[in-house]
Design a protein around this motif. Structure first.
Motif, PDB file in Angstrom:
ATOM      1  N   TYR A  24      -0.806   0.522  -4.610  1.00  0.00           N
ATOM      2  CA  TYR A  24      -1.976   0.484  -5.025  1.00  0.00           C
ATOM      3  C   TYR A  24      -3.135   0.339  -3.819  1.00  0.00           C
ATOM      4  CZ  TYR A  24      -0.084   0.732  -9.880  1.00  0.00           C
ATOM      5  OH  TYR A  24       0.578   1.321 -11.004  1.00  0.00           O
ATOM      6  N   TRP A  25      -4.089   1.154  -4.149  1.00  0.00           N
ATOM      7  CA  TRP A  25      -5.403   0.736  -3.114  1.00  0.00           C
ATOM      8  C   TRP A  25      -6.488   0.736  -4.302  1.00  0.00           C
ATOM      9  CZ3 TRP A  25      -5.048   0.591   1.928  1.00  0.00           C
ATOM     10  CH2 TRP A  25      -3.878   1.164   2.851  1.00  0.00           C
ATOM     11  N   GLY A  26      -7.360  -0.011  -3.871  1.00  0.00           N
ATOM     12  CA  GLY A  26      -8.676  -0.425  -4.428  1.00  0.00           C
ATOM     13  C   GLY A  26      -9.743   0.592  -3.819  1.00  0.00           C
ATOM     14  N   GLN A  27     -10.874   0.711  -4.338  1.00  0.00           N
ATOM     15  CA  GLN A  27     -11.712   1.704  -4.071  1.00  0.00           C
ATOM     16  C   GLN A  27     -12.331   1.503  -2.882  1.00  0.00           C
ATOM     17  OE1 GLN A  27     -12.431  -0.972  -6.021  1.00  0.00           O
ATOM     18  NE2 GLN A  27     -14.414  -1.561  -5.238  1.00  0.00           N
ATOM     19  N   GLY A  28     -12.428   0.164  -2.366  1.00  0.00           N
ATOM     20  CA  GLY A  28     -13.031  -0.109  -1.113  1.00  0.00           C
ATOM     21  C   GLY A  28     -14.191  -0.588  -1.027  1.00  0.00           C
ATOM     22  N   THR A  29     -14.654  -1.646  -0.400  1.00  0.00           N
ATOM     23  CA  THR A  29     -16.213  -2.265  -0.226  1.00  0.00           C
ATOM     24  C   THR A  29     -16.409  -1.971   1.375  1.00  0.00           C
ATOM     25  OG1 THR A  29     -17.165  -4.229  -0.804  1.00  0.00           O
ATOM     26  CG2 THR A  29     -15.055  -4.610   0.347  1.00  0.00           C
ATOM     27  N   GLN A  30     -17.879  -1.933   1.470  1.00  0.00           N
ATOM     28  CA  GLN A  30     -18.355  -1.365   2.840  1.00  0.00           C
ATOM     29  C   GLN A  30     -18.775  -2.774   3.465  1.00  0.00           C
ATOM     30  OE1 GLN A  30     -18.874   1.638   4.472  1.00  0.00           O
ATOM     31  NE2 GLN A  30     -19.541   0.271   6.112  1.00  0.00           N
ATOM     32  N   VAL A  31     -18.508  -3.005   4.600  1.00  0.00           N
ATOM     33  CA  VAL A  31     -18.852  -4.031   5.596  1.00  0.00           C
ATOM     34  C   VAL A  31     -19.924  -3.480   6.595  1.00  0.00           C
ATOM     35  CG1 VAL A  31     -18.444  -5.838   6.981  1.00  0.00           C
ATOM     36  CG2 VAL A  31     -17.209  -5.745   4.831  1.00  0.00           C
TER      37      VAL A  31
END
Length: 113
Positions: A102-109
């Protein structure tokens, strides 16, 4: 799918710190190897850090000594403490589990110079 949910991304100045979190459902998290990946614009997704169910960790050379991966099994949550951030750390950060893929939706840094 909502099985992995990242949070904590933000805009920060170079030299600053951020802590990312990845909340997982308990059935995924237990006895699983968990990863943090990142993908910068125009680049391939790359492995940043990995932690086993026993707490063994591995890091990309580019983040060694600056980033720390950890996990709280009681909370089914994984963390990435990022210190001494550099502009080249700018990317979308994703959490991933080895067992189910599974992958998460991502978070921008975003790290400004």
């Amino acid at each position: 799918q909502g099985q992995l949910v990242e949070s904590g991304g933000d805009l920060v100045q170079a030299g600053g710190s951020l802590r990312l979190s990845c909340a997982a459902s308990g059935s995924i998290f237990a006895s699983n190897i968990m990863d943090w990946y990142r993908q910068a614009p125009g680049k391939q997704r790359e492995l940043v850090a990995r932690i086993t169910s026993g707490g063994r960790t591995n890091y990309a050379d580019s983040v060694k000594g600056r980033f720390t991966i950890s996990r709280d099994d009681d909370k089914s949550t994984m963390y990435l403490q990022m210190n001494s951030l550099k502009p080249e750390d700018t990317a979308v950060y994703y959490c991933h589990d080895m067992l189910y893929g599974y992958w998460g939706q991502g978070t921008q840094v975003t790290v400004s110079s």
